[in-house]
Design a protein around this motif. Structure first.
Motif, PDB file in Angstrom:
ATOM      1  N   ASP A 306       0.849  -1.188   0.000  1.00  5.82           N
ATOM      2  CA  ASP A 306       0.000   0.000   0.000  1.00  5.82           C
ATOM      3  C   ASP A 306       0.883   1.235   0.000  1.00  5.82           C
ATOM      4  OD1 ASP A 306       0.922   0.290   2.644  1.00  5.82           O
ATOM      5  OD2 ASP A 306      -0.777  -0.842   3.437  1.00  5.82           O
ATOM      6  N   ASP A 307       0.288   2.395   0.223  1.00  3.62           N
ATOM      7  CA  ASP A 307       1.047   3.645   0.150  1.00  3.62           C
ATOM      8  C   ASP A 307       2.158   3.716   1.192  1.00  3.62           C
ATOM      9  OD1 ASP A 307      -0.486   4.502  -1.936  1.00  3.62           O
ATOM     10  OD2 ASP A 307      -1.869   5.693  -0.717  1.00  3.62           O
ATOM     11  N   SER A 308       2.004   3.009   2.302  1.00  2.00           N
ATOM     12  CA  SER A 308       2.989   3.098   3.372  1.00  2.00           C
ATOM     13  C   SER A 308       4.287   2.359   3.070  1.00  2.00           C
ATOM     14  CB  SER A 308       2.396   2.556   4.685  1.00  2.00           C
ATOM     15  OG  SER A 308       2.166   1.158   4.582  1.00  2.00           O
ATOM     16  N   ASN A 309       4.227   1.365   2.188  1.00  2.00           N
ATOM     17  CA  ASN A 309       5.442   0.586   1.925  1.00  2.00           C
ATOM     18  C   ASN A 309       5.741   0.407   0.437  1.00  2.00           C
ATOM     19  OD1 ASN A 309       3.518  -1.235   1.093  1.00  2.00           O
ATOM     20  ND2 ASN A 309       3.985  -2.802   2.623  1.00  2.00           N
ATOM     21  N   ARG A 310       5.046   1.181  -0.409  1.00  2.00           N
ATOM     22  CA  ARG A 310       5.179   1.013  -1.859  1.00  2.00           C
ATOM     23  C   ARG A 310       6.605   1.286  -2.344  1.00  2.00           C
ATOM     24  NH1 ARG A 310       0.847   0.541  -4.690  1.00  2.00           N
ATOM     25  NH2 ARG A 310      -0.395   1.680  -3.155  1.00  2.00           N
TER      26      ARG A 310
END
Length: 328
Positions: A306-310
């Motif tokens: 997701d956006d946190s670990n992309r």
């Protein structure tokens, strides 16, 4: 301070002034008397991997010849340095004696006998983001400070300053590296958030550098939670979301790698075609490892993207792919 070790990666072209900054920073800290509680360790990759070896590899790459044995030798040399830095960080954190290891870095046992905190200056070009990411992983593993110092420099200035060195790097190497250089992008890659930029024509703003390093002591990289079961599952099982995302990202990364090779203009049509096949074979190998669970993902990347670990996910895949290719 929250940790007693900070890793500082020097990023920039040969001749940009990285080693000069290391010397200036040491002098600056001694002048401020901060050095009484700090030990500055300058790890210069040119001293560990002899320039003669590097030159041989560069000449091989410039001849457009593919030599798997030479490429593996180069990768292994960098891998040894990474492993030794890993051991060094552990040694400094625990203040334990390791004469053989310290000798590798030309350090004395007195280094670990003091109560000082340690600034480890890793002086290399680090032109690929994936090269830097593996040291970020190391910092996270040991929960120590991590930051990047990018020396911004034009090609012309780098070439001019390089020619003044006792053993200059071939000009063609600097030109090629400039085309491949992936500068830190803190706004796009969260793990690069602690980055300081110096202009090559103004290396005197060392207080800014020290402020960045000091913050890494206060806020070291947060380690992963040590849940053995989760780690085991992450190593041998990936969600369908991760597999799908890996396939998508790998296509993008493959395109970038091949485009870099084409823009360098060092390969003829036939060599570029062979290289493209090699890159795609590497992609298939990485994806196969993702699907069968043999690729050891960090736990926080194994379940969902997701956006946190992309950004971290993409950097991880890029690193795995480049490790399967002849060094470029």
């Amino acid at each position: 301070m929250e940790t007693n070790v900070a890793l500082v990666l020097l990023v920039g072209l040969p001749g940009a002034g990285k080693s000069t900054v290391c010397k200036k920073l040491s002098f600056y800290l001694k002048k401020r008397c901060v050095a009484k509680m700090l030990c500055i360790l300058h790890v210069c990759f040119d001293d560990i991997i002899p320039l003669s070896v590097q030159r041989k590899f560069v000449e091989l790459k410039q001849s457009d010849k593919q030599n798997h044995s030479e490429s593996e030798t180069w990768k292994n040399a960098r891998g040894i340095v990474l492993s030794k830095v890993d051991e060094l960080v552990k040694c400094l954190k625990t203040r334990s004696q390791n004469t053989c290891l310290l000798s590798f870095f030309n350090l004395s046992n007195a280094v670990v006998e003091s109560d000082a905190s340690y600034v480890v200056l890793l002086d290399d070009n680090f032109y690929y983001r994936s090269m830097r990411y593996e040291y970020f992983q190391l910092a996270r593993k040991h929960s120590v400070g991590f930051c990047q110092l990018f020396i911004e420099c034009t090609i012309d200035v780098a070439i001019q300053q390089n020619l003044q060195r006792e053993m200059p790097v071939p000009t063609e190497v600097i030109e090629t590296m400039a085309a491949k250089l992936q500068p830190p992008l803190p706004g796009e890659h969260n793990w690069e958030f602690s980055t300081c930029i110096l202009k090559s024509d103004n290396l005197e703003e060392l207080h800014v550098v020290w402020d960045t390093i000091y913050r890494t002591f206060k806020s070291p990289v947060t380690p992963l939670e040590n849940h053995e079961l989760e780690i085991a599952e992450a190593r041998f099982k990936c969600s369908s979301n991760v597999v799908h995302q890996a396939d998508i990202y790998m296509r993008t990364i493959v395109g970038q790698v091949i485009k870099e090779a084409r823009l360098q203009g060092k390969m003829g049509p036939r060599e570029l075609s062979d290289f493209s096949r090699c890159v795609n074979a590497g992609r298939q190998s990485v994806l196969a490892a993702v699907r069968n669970g043999t690729l050891h993902f960090p736990p926080e990347l194994a379940e969902a993207v997701d956006d946190s670990n992309r950004e971290e996910f993409q950097s991880f895949l890029e690193f795995e792919l480049r490790n399967k290719l002849p060094q470029t």
